[in-house]
Design a protein around this motif. Structure first.
Motif, PDB file in Angstrom:
ATOM      1  N   LYS A 290      -4.777 -22.041   9.346  1.00 34.86           N
ATOM      2  CA  LYS A 290      -4.260 -22.592   7.911  1.00 34.86           C
ATOM      3  C   LYS A 290      -5.356 -21.428   6.534  1.00 34.86           C
ATOM      4  O   LYS A 290      -4.341 -21.559   5.931  1.00 34.86           O
ATOM      5  N   GLN A 291      -6.149 -21.195   6.591  1.00 31.90           N
ATOM      6  CA  GLN A 291      -6.330 -20.160   5.825  1.00 31.90           C
ATOM      7  C   GLN A 291      -5.645 -18.659   6.090  1.00 31.90           C
ATOM      8  O   GLN A 291      -5.596 -18.172   5.038  1.00 31.90           O
ATOM      9  N   ARG A 292      -5.697 -18.354   7.200  1.00 29.53           N
ATOM     10  CA  ARG A 292      -4.092 -17.539   6.905  1.00 29.53           C
ATOM     11  C   ARG A 292      -3.128 -17.539   6.843  1.00 29.53           C
ATOM     12  O   ARG A 292      -2.311 -16.564   5.954  1.00 29.53           O
ATOM     13  N   GLY A 293      -2.222 -18.417   6.887  1.00 26.28           N
ATOM     14  CA  GLY A 293      -1.302 -18.549   6.769  1.00 26.28           C
ATOM     15  C   GLY A 293      -1.327 -18.799   5.261  1.00 26.28           C
ATOM     16  O   GLY A 293      -0.403 -18.561   4.043  1.00 26.28           O
ATOM     17  N   ALA A 294      -2.280 -19.395   4.189  1.00 23.97           N
ATOM     18  CA  ALA A 294      -2.103 -19.319   2.983  1.00 23.97           C
ATOM     19  C   ALA A 294      -2.624 -18.077   1.988  1.00 23.97           C
ATOM     20  O   ALA A 294      -1.660 -17.851   1.308  1.00 23.97           O
ATOM     21  N   ALA A 295      -3.584 -16.773   2.938  1.00 24.71           N
ATOM     22  CA  ALA A 295      -3.499 -15.674   2.412  1.00 24.71           C
ATOM     23  C   ALA A 295      -2.300 -14.919   2.334  1.00 24.71           C
ATOM     24  O   ALA A 295      -1.759 -14.406   1.653  1.00 24.71           O
ATOM     25  N   GLU A 296      -1.682 -15.237   3.643  1.00 18.13           N
ATOM     26  CA  GLU A 296      -0.357 -14.324   3.802  1.00 18.13           C
ATOM     27  C   GLU A 296       0.516 -14.795   2.956  1.00 18.13           C
ATOM     28  O   GLU A 296       1.274 -13.999   1.885  1.00 18.13           O
ATOM     29  N   ALA A 297       0.518 -16.181   2.240  1.00 18.39           N
ATOM     30  CA  ALA A 297       1.783 -16.875   1.089  1.00 18.39           C
ATOM     31  C   ALA A 297       1.316 -16.120  -0.392  1.00 18.39           C
ATOM     32  O   ALA A 297       2.145 -15.700  -0.207  1.00 18.39           O
ATOM     33  N   LEU A 298      -0.221 -15.970   0.138  1.00 20.92           N
ATOM     34  CA  LEU A 298      -0.077 -15.057  -1.789  1.00 20.92           C
ATOM     35  C   LEU A 298      -0.366 -14.043  -1.594  1.00 20.92           C
ATOM     36  O   LEU A 298       0.374 -13.244  -2.986  1.00 20.92           O
ATOM     37  N   LEU A 299      -0.169 -13.279  -0.861  1.00 23.96           N
ATOM     38  CA  LEU A 299       0.290 -11.391  -0.509  1.00 23.96           C
ATOM     39  C   LEU A 299       1.541 -11.186  -0.309  1.00 23.96           C
ATOM     40  O   LEU A 299       2.022 -10.508  -1.373  1.00 23.96           O
ATOM     41  N   GLU A 300       1.818 -12.765  -0.129  1.00 20.23           N
ATOM     42  CA  GLU A 300       3.871 -12.654  -0.179  1.00 20.23           C
ATOM     43  C   GLU A 300       4.012 -12.283  -1.378  1.00 20.23           C
ATOM     44  O   GLU A 300       5.314 -12.164  -1.824  1.00 20.23           O
ATOM     45  N   GLN A 301       3.447 -13.450  -2.137  1.00 23.95           N
ATOM     46  CA  GLN A 301       3.428 -13.079  -4.269  1.00 23.95           C
ATOM     47  C   GLN A 301       3.360 -12.630  -4.701  1.00 23.95           C
ATOM     48  O   GLN A 301       3.790 -11.920  -5.535  1.00 23.95           O
ATOM     49  N   LEU A 302       2.057 -12.517  -4.003  1.00 21.88           N
ATOM     50  CA  LEU A 302       1.624 -10.703  -4.459  1.00 21.88           C
ATOM     51  C   LEU A 302       2.608  -9.374  -4.848  1.00 21.88           C
ATOM     52  O   LEU A 302       2.653  -8.277  -5.527  1.00 21.88           O
ATOM     53  N   GLY A 303       3.277  -9.097  -3.282  1.00 20.74           N
ATOM     54  CA  GLY A 303       4.466  -8.504  -3.237  1.00 20.74           C
ATOM     55  C   GLY A 303       5.648  -8.806  -3.725  1.00 20.74           C
ATOM     56  O   GLY A 303       6.311  -7.580  -4.840  1.00 20.74           O
ATOM     57  N   GLY A 304       6.295  -9.756  -4.465  1.00 13.76           N
ATOM     58  CA  GLY A 304       6.724  -9.658  -5.636  1.00 13.76           C
ATOM     59  C   GLY A 304       6.683  -9.262  -6.559  1.00 13.76           C
ATOM     60  O   GLY A 304       7.515  -9.123  -7.365  1.00 13.76           O
ATOM     61  N   ARG A 305       4.869  -9.045  -7.253  1.00 13.97           N
ATOM     62  CA  ARG A 305       4.242  -8.770  -9.291  1.00 13.97           C
ATOM     63  C   ARG A 305       4.608  -7.879  -7.891  1.00 13.97           C
ATOM     64  O   ARG A 305       5.161  -6.651  -9.564  1.00 13.97           O
ATOM     65  N   ARG A 306       4.558  -6.859  -6.917  1.00  9.67           N
ATOM     66  CA  ARG A 306       4.281  -5.264  -7.574  1.00  9.67           C
ATOM     67  C   ARG A 306       5.934  -4.914  -6.917  1.00  9.67           C
ATOM     68  O   ARG A 306       6.889  -4.645  -7.317  1.00  9.67           O
ATOM     69  N   ALA A 307       7.088  -5.639  -6.739  1.00  7.41           N
ATOM     70  CA  ALA A 307       8.030  -5.504  -6.670  1.00  7.41           C
ATOM     71  C   ALA A 307       8.414  -5.673  -8.487  1.00  7.41           C
ATOM     72  O   ALA A 307       9.994  -4.471  -8.618  1.00  7.41           O
ATOM     73  N   GLU A 308       8.243  -6.056  -9.276  1.00  6.06           N
ATOM     74  CA  GLU A 308       8.218  -6.760 -11.053  1.00  6.06           C
ATOM     75  C   GLU A 308       8.001  -5.016 -10.997  1.00  6.06           C
ATOM     76  O   GLU A 308       8.503  -4.250 -12.320  1.00  6.06           O
ATOM     77  N   LEU A 309       6.622  -4.866 -11.055  1.00  9.02           N
ATOM     78  CA  LEU A 309       6.061  -3.455 -11.252  1.00  9.02           C
ATOM     79  C   LEU A 309       6.761  -2.338 -11.098  1.00  9.02           C
ATOM     80  O   LEU A 309       7.179  -1.406 -11.651  1.00  9.02           O
ATOM     81  N   ARG A 310       6.990  -1.945 -10.050  1.00 11.23           N
ATOM     82  CA  ARG A 310       8.193  -1.023  -9.127  1.00 11.23           C
ATOM     83  C   ARG A 310       9.549  -0.820 -10.548  1.00 11.23           C
ATOM     84  O   ARG A 310      10.072   0.233 -10.661  1.00 11.23           O
ATOM     85  N   ALA A 311       9.994  -2.458 -10.373  1.00 12.06           N
ATOM     86  CA  ALA A 311      11.026  -2.216 -10.846  1.00 12.06           C
ATOM     87  C   ALA A 311      11.052  -1.348 -12.987  1.00 12.06           C
ATOM     88  O   ALA A 311      11.794  -0.963 -12.741  1.00 12.06           O
ATOM     89  N   VAL A 312      10.193  -1.696 -13.141  1.00  8.55           N
ATOM     90  CA  VAL A 312       9.777  -1.204 -14.484  1.00  8.55           C
ATOM     91  C   VAL A 312       9.500   0.580 -14.156  1.00  8.55           C
ATOM     92  O   VAL A 312       9.976   0.725 -15.017  1.00  8.55           O
TER      93      VAL A 312
END
Length: 225
Positions: free
Chosen positions: A88-110
């Motif tokens: 359960k903890q690992r799944g929650a961490a992976e979900a947060l890391l995935e969201q961070l991946g989305g923010r990284r994509a936004e930074l990369r686009a800028v």
């Protein structure tokens, strides 16, 4: 008598030279786009902070679960509970890391958009550099930066976004669910990176471009220019 752009002024000085229109147009375009890029960048950075905080809190829970002496506690009667909690903890961490991946994509686009805009200005200048000459690029006005100053500022802006993106990317790529200690330290590491990169350089460069473009407009509209 009206002084022509680039002609000698009384006292041995020189007026600002009129810069080729494509260069000024490219400067106007990048200046119009930069505030929006900067706002998108700040929004993406701000969105990262709560995600990093959540990851750090989850990492603390994961480390506490690892330190717990399960067999010596009442929970020892439920041998499958430890594995279920970890999943359960690992799944929650992976979900947060995935969201961070989305923010990284936004930074990369800028980063990419700013880099493309700066490259367009430099390309426009290189194509007309011979027409302007070194002296024209280096000449400053009483209240106006030189074209060289503006180009240097734009390169600093591009470097600012590129280096900050690279550091943040390397930090986040090192984090895995198998390293709770690194996850727990993320907010502090993130803040240290941001402290090294202030956005003052973007505002300073926008001011330089504004002064320069306004001066070019005056030169083009003045009689005898």
């Amino acid at each position: 008598m009206t002084q022509r752009a680039g002609a000698a002024l009384p006292g041995g000085g020189a007026a600002m030279a009129a810069v080729p229109v494509p260069v000024v147009a490219a400067l106007r375009a990048v200046a119009a786009a930069l505030p929006g890029r900067a706002a998108a960048w700040r929004a993406a950075l701000s969105a990262c902070a709560p995600l990093l905080g959540s990851l750090a809190g989850l990492a603390a829970q994961m480390r506490a679960a690892r330190r717990l002496r399960w067999d010596a506690s009442p929970l020892g009667a439920f041998p499958e509970l430890r594995a279920r909690l970890w999943r359960k903890q690992r799944g929650a961490a992976e979900a947060l890391l995935e969201q961070l991946g989305g923010r990284r994509a936004e930074l990369r686009a800028v980063r990419d958009a700013v880099g493309a805009g700066v490259a367009a200005v430099l390309r426009a200048y290189e194509e007309r550099a011979a027409e302007l000459g070194p002296a024209g690029a280096l000449r400053r006005g009483p209240r106006c930066p030189s074209l060289a100053d503006v180009l240097e500022g734009l390169q600093d802006v591009e470097r600012h976004y590129r280096h900050l993106y690279l550091e943040s990317e390397l930090l986040l790529l090192r984090v895995t669910c198998d390293s709770p200690a690194d996850m727990e330290a993320l907010p502090r590491s993130w803040e240290r990176i941001l402290e090294r990169y202030k956005e003052d350089i973007v505002e300073d460069t926008l001011l330089k471009i504004s002064l320069f473009v306004d001066n070019q407009r005056e030169l083009c509209c003045s009689p005898g220019s």
